[in-house]
Design a protein around this motif. Structure first.
Motif, PDB file in Angstrom:
ATOM      1  N   THR A  65       0.842  -1.196   0.000  1.00 21.91           N
ATOM      2  CA  THR A  65       0.000   0.000   0.000  1.00 21.91           C
ATOM      3  C   THR A  65       0.873   1.239   0.000  1.00 21.91           C
ATOM      4  OG1 THR A  65      -1.749  -1.154   1.202  1.00 21.91           O
ATOM      5  CG2 THR A  65      -1.797   1.255   1.253  1.00 21.91           C
ATOM      6  N   TYR A  66       0.627   2.140  -0.946  1.00 21.58           N
ATOM      7  CA  TYR A  66       1.430   3.351  -1.065  1.00 21.58           C
ATOM      8  C   TYR A  66       0.804   4.562  -0.389  1.00 21.58           C
ATOM      9  CZ  TYR A  66       3.679   0.588  -4.729  1.00 21.58           C
ATOM     10  OH  TYR A  66       4.320  -0.405  -5.424  1.00 21.58           O
ATOM     11  N   SER A  67      -0.478   4.477  -0.057  1.00 16.98           N
ATOM     12  CA  SER A  67      -1.172   5.619   0.528  1.00 16.98           C
ATOM     13  C   SER A  67      -1.459   5.402   2.000  1.00 16.98           C
ATOM     14  CB  SER A  67      -2.497   5.872  -0.206  1.00 16.98           C
ATOM     15  OG  SER A  67      -3.231   6.897   0.430  1.00 16.98           O
ATOM     16  N   ARG A  68      -1.333   6.463   2.783  1.00 17.57           N
ATOM     17  CA  ARG A  68      -1.780   6.403   4.160  1.00 17.57           C
ATOM     18  C   ARG A  68      -3.299   6.202   4.173  1.00 17.57           C
ATOM     19  NH1 ARG A  68       1.506   7.511   8.194  1.00 17.57           N
ATOM     20  NH2 ARG A  68      -0.333   7.897   9.504  1.00 17.57           N
ATOM     21  N   PRO A  69      -3.849   5.621   5.228  1.00 15.83           N
ATOM     22  CA  PRO A  69      -5.281   5.284   5.235  1.00 15.83           C
ATOM     23  C   PRO A  69      -6.214   6.442   5.550  1.00 15.83           C
ATOM     24  CG  PRO A  69      -4.257   4.572   7.286  1.00 15.83           C
ATOM     25  CD  PRO A  69      -3.141   5.084   6.410  1.00 15.83           C
ATOM     26  N   GLU A  70      -5.686   7.585   6.002  1.00 12.50           N
ATOM     27  CA  GLU A  70      -6.559   8.694   6.365  1.00 12.50           C
ATOM     28  C   GLU A  70      -7.375   9.163   5.162  1.00 12.50           C
ATOM     29  OE1 GLU A  70      -3.098   8.872   9.253  1.00 12.50           O
ATOM     30  OE2 GLU A  70      -3.414   8.446   7.133  1.00 12.50           O
ATOM     31  N   PHE A  71      -8.601   9.631   5.430  1.00 13.82           N
ATOM     32  CA  PHE A  71      -9.525  10.060   4.382  1.00 13.82           C
ATOM     33  C   PHE A  71      -8.901  11.122   3.494  1.00 13.82           C
ATOM     34  CE2 PHE A  71     -12.837  12.693   2.567  1.00 13.82           C
ATOM     35  CZ  PHE A  71     -13.788  11.768   2.129  1.00 13.82           C
ATOM     36  N   LEU A  72      -8.223  12.114   4.069  1.00 16.76           N
ATOM     37  CA  LEU A  72      -7.644  13.208   3.287  1.00 16.76           C
ATOM     38  C   LEU A  72      -6.658  12.692   2.257  1.00 16.76           C
ATOM     39  CD1 LEU A  72      -7.047  16.222   2.708  1.00 16.76           C
ATOM     40  CD2 LEU A  72      -5.333  16.110   4.538  1.00 16.76           C
ATOM     41  N   TYR A  73      -5.815  11.742   2.658  1.00 20.90           N
ATOM     42  CA  TYR A  73      -4.747  11.303   1.770  1.00 20.90           C
ATOM     43  C   TYR A  73      -5.250  10.368   0.683  1.00 20.90           C
ATOM     44  CZ  TYR A  73      -2.043  13.289   5.558  1.00 20.90           C
ATOM     45  OH  TYR A  73      -1.551  14.141   6.511  1.00 20.90           O
ATOM     46  N   PHE A  74      -6.067   9.380   1.054  1.00 18.70           N
ATOM     47  CA  PHE A  74      -6.519   8.436   0.028  1.00 18.70           C
ATOM     48  C   PHE A  74      -7.629   9.023  -0.834  1.00 18.70           C
ATOM     49  CE2 PHE A  74      -9.145   5.011  -1.673  1.00 18.70           C
ATOM     50  CZ  PHE A  74      -8.191   4.249  -2.307  1.00 18.70           C
ATOM     51  N   TRP A  75      -8.718   9.497  -0.224  1.00 24.10           N
ATOM     52  CA  TRP A  75      -9.857   9.988  -0.991  1.00 24.10           C
ATOM     53  C   TRP A  75      -9.668  11.425  -1.469  1.00 24.10           C
ATOM     54  CZ3 TRP A  75     -12.883   6.563  -2.953  1.00 24.10           C
ATOM     55  CH2 TRP A  75     -13.090   5.351  -2.292  1.00 24.10           C
ATOM     56  N   GLY A  76      -8.983  12.249  -0.666  1.00 23.37           N
ATOM     57  CA  GLY A  76      -8.772  13.633  -1.058  1.00 23.37           C
ATOM     58  C   GLY A  76      -7.667  13.798  -2.087  1.00 23.37           C
ATOM     59  N   TYR A  77      -6.445  13.355  -1.719  1.00 24.54           N
ATOM     60  CA  TYR A  77      -5.299  13.517  -2.616  1.00 24.54           C
ATOM     61  C   TYR A  77      -5.313  12.485  -3.748  1.00 24.54           C
ATOM     62  CZ  TYR A  77      -3.046  16.487   0.965  1.00 24.54           C
ATOM     63  OH  TYR A  77      -2.747  17.475   1.859  1.00 24.54           O
ATOM     64  N   TYR A  78      -5.258  11.212  -3.366  1.00 23.25           N
ATOM     65  CA  TYR A  78      -5.058  10.142  -4.349  1.00 23.25           C
ATOM     66  C   TYR A  78      -6.234  10.023  -5.306  1.00 23.25           C
ATOM     67  CZ  TYR A  78      -4.635   5.419  -6.255  1.00 23.25           C
ATOM     68  OH  TYR A  78      -4.577   4.352  -7.098  1.00 23.25           O
ATOM     69  N   PHE A  79      -7.455   9.982  -4.772  1.00 20.61           N
ATOM     70  CA  PHE A  79      -8.599   9.761  -5.657  1.00 20.61           C
ATOM     71  C   PHE A  79      -9.120  11.047  -6.276  1.00 20.61           C
ATOM     72  CE2 PHE A  79     -13.148   9.375  -6.528  1.00 20.61           C
ATOM     73  CZ  PHE A  79     -13.127   8.324  -7.424  1.00 20.61           C
ATOM     74  N   PHE A  80      -9.595  12.001  -5.459  1.00 23.31           N
ATOM     75  CA  PHE A  80     -10.293  13.165  -5.998  1.00 23.31           C
ATOM     76  C   PHE A  80      -9.399  14.062  -6.829  1.00 23.31           C
ATOM     77  CE2 PHE A  80     -11.602  17.642  -5.609  1.00 23.31           C
ATOM     78  CZ  PHE A  80     -12.814  17.561  -6.288  1.00 23.31           C
ATOM     79  N   MET A  81      -8.207  14.416  -6.330  1.00 23.49           N
ATOM     80  CA  MET A  81      -7.347  15.356  -7.043  1.00 23.49           C
ATOM     81  C   MET A  81      -6.903  14.803  -8.395  1.00 23.49           C
ATOM     82  SD  MET A  81      -5.065  17.073  -3.988  1.00 23.49           S
ATOM     83  CE  MET A  81      -4.226  18.160  -5.129  1.00 23.49           C
ATOM     84  N   ASN A  82      -6.858  13.488  -8.521  1.00 24.84           N
ATOM     85  CA  ASN A  82      -6.511  12.887  -9.813  1.00 24.84           C
ATOM     86  C   ASN A  82      -7.739  12.666 -10.686  1.00 24.84           C
ATOM     87  OD1 ASN A  82      -3.498  12.220  -9.773  1.00 24.84           O
ATOM     88  ND2 ASN A  82      -4.163  11.355  -7.828  1.00 24.84           N
ATOM     89  N   PHE A  83      -8.879  12.356 -10.054  1.00 20.93           N
ATOM     90  CA  PHE A  83     -10.086  12.052 -10.825  1.00 20.93           C
ATOM     91  C   PHE A  83     -10.594  13.259 -11.600  1.00 20.93           C
ATOM     92  CE2 PHE A  83     -14.531  10.695 -11.460  1.00 20.93           C
ATOM     93  CZ  PHE A  83     -14.292   9.439 -11.984  1.00 20.93           C
ATOM     94  N   ILE A  84     -10.172  14.448 -11.201  1.00 21.93           N
ATOM     95  CA  ILE A  84     -10.511  15.654 -11.967  1.00 21.93           C
ATOM     96  C   ILE A  84     -10.072  15.494 -13.419  1.00 21.93           C
ATOM     97  CG2 ILE A  84      -9.987  18.118 -12.240  1.00 21.93           C
ATOM     98  CD1 ILE A  84      -9.764  18.264  -9.185  1.00 21.93           C
ATOM     99  N   TRP A  85      -8.933  14.794 -13.624  1.00 24.27           N
ATOM    100  CA  TRP A  85      -8.430  14.578 -14.992  1.00 24.27           C
ATOM    101  C   TRP A  85      -9.132  13.427 -15.689  1.00 24.27           C
ATOM    102  CZ3 TRP A  85      -5.517  17.473 -11.785  1.00 24.27           C
ATOM    103  CH2 TRP A  85      -4.886  18.585 -12.356  1.00 24.27           C
ATOM    104  N   MET A  86     -10.141  12.885 -15.067  1.00 19.95           N
ATOM    105  CA  MET A  86     -11.042  11.959 -15.737  1.00 19.95           C
ATOM    106  C   MET A  86     -12.313  12.698 -16.153  1.00 19.95           C
ATOM    107  SD  MET A  86     -11.352   8.723 -16.675  1.00 19.95           S
ATOM    108  CE  MET A  86     -10.337   7.733 -15.574  1.00 19.95           C
ATOM    109  N   ILE A  87     -12.767  13.623 -15.307  1.00 27.65           N
ATOM    110  CA  ILE A  87     -14.036  14.315 -15.545  1.00 27.65           C
ATOM    111  C   ILE A  87     -13.936  15.295 -16.714  1.00 27.65           C
ATOM    112  CG2 ILE A  87     -15.754  15.877 -14.568  1.00 27.65           C
ATOM    113  CD1 ILE A  87     -15.052  14.699 -11.813  1.00 27.65           C
ATOM    114  N   PHE A  88     -13.057  16.305 -16.582  1.00 29.91           N
ATOM    115  CA  PHE A  88     -12.993  17.346 -17.611  1.00 29.91           C
ATOM    116  C   PHE A  88     -12.458  16.834 -18.946  1.00 29.91           C
ATOM    117  CE2 PHE A  88     -12.984  19.894 -13.656  1.00 29.91           C
ATOM    118  CZ  PHE A  88     -14.137  20.621 -13.900  1.00 29.91           C
TER     119      PHE A  88
END
Length: 252
Positions: A188-211
């Motif tokens: 596992t490369y990501s810390r388990p906290e909500f900010l790091y996995f869902w905020g940084y890893y998922f959401f901040m990257n998923f923006i480049w899927m949406i637009f």
């Protein structure tokens, strides 16, 4: 007399395992904790993005006030995306070997982000290659697309499709390689906290899927309409026959 292995090790960077990154046993060369807090780093990044967007807004409104709002929004996205690709991700590509001790703004920002993906601190081959392509291929092309939008250049939509597909493909591989290691190698490369996995890893990257996804669909539809119109001009009988046949069927 020291062996060649000992001599090599004496000149190698210190590998540190006392850090907050996952997996906890991963070795990070010459790691130093960030001097600035998370709040300051995120505020600095947000300020830079806001400055890029605001500067783009002023420039577009002054030079091309008659552009439709949708086109202006597309320009804002490509300028911001290109700036992040070329300068921020380009920084990582050029400085990946010294990320651990880096204390400049971009270096600390990458160490903050790396709490969601420690591969950015270990010169991971996939991440390095993916970010290099993103920075020096998609980055400049984003600026070209933004410029083409203002002039209705015929290459706008073909290049927009290439950039959007490249961004989406890179993001899918980014998620896939990380999830593969997580589920099949139990790394596992990501810390388990909500900010790091869902905020940084998922959401901040998923923006480049949406637009890019929205822009990709828009370009495909535009090109399809253009070819339909061209086909009607070059083969008018095909469409007129279709209408005639349709009327004939109704009469029957």
């Amino acid at each position: 007399m020291e062996s060649a292995f000992q001599v090599f090790n004496s000149s190698s960077p210190l590998m540190i395992t006392d850090h907050p990154y996952y997996p906890l046993q991963v070795e990070i060369a010459s790691y130093l904790a960030n001097e600035w807090s998370m709040q300051i780093l995120l505020a600095a990044f947000a300020t830079i993005c806001a400055a890029v967007l605001f500067g783009t807004l002023l420039t577009v409104n002054r030079l091309h006030p008659d552009l439709p709002s949708v086109e202006k929004a597309s320009i804002w996205w490509f300028i911001l995306s290109g700036a992040i690709h070329l300068f921020f991700e380009g920084y990582f590509s050029l400085n990946h070997t010294r990320m651990g001790p880096a204390q400049d703004l971009f270096g600390q920002l990458w160490k903050e982000y790396a709490l969601s993906d420690s591969r950015y601190l270990t010169s991971d081959p996939f991440v390095l290659c993916m970010e290099t392509v993103t920075a020096f291929t998609w980055g400049p092309l984003c600026f070209f697309v933004a410029a083409f939008i203002t002039t209705s250049h015929p290459l706008r939509h073909p290049i927009q499709i290439i950039v959007c597909v490249g961004q989406i493909y890179g993001l899918i591989l980014y998620y896939a390689t990380s999830m593969f290691d997580h589920y099949y190698k139990e790394v596992t490369y990501s810390r388990p906290e909500f900010l790091y996995f869902w905020g940084y890893y998922f959401f901040m990257n998923f923006i480049w899927m949406i637009f890019p996804g929205m822009l990709l669909v828009s370009s495909v539809r535009t090109i399809a309409k253009a070819f339909t119109k061209l086909d009607k001009l070059e083969n008018p009988t095909k469409y007129s026959n279709g209408k005639t046949n349709g009327c004939a069927k109704k009469d029957l």
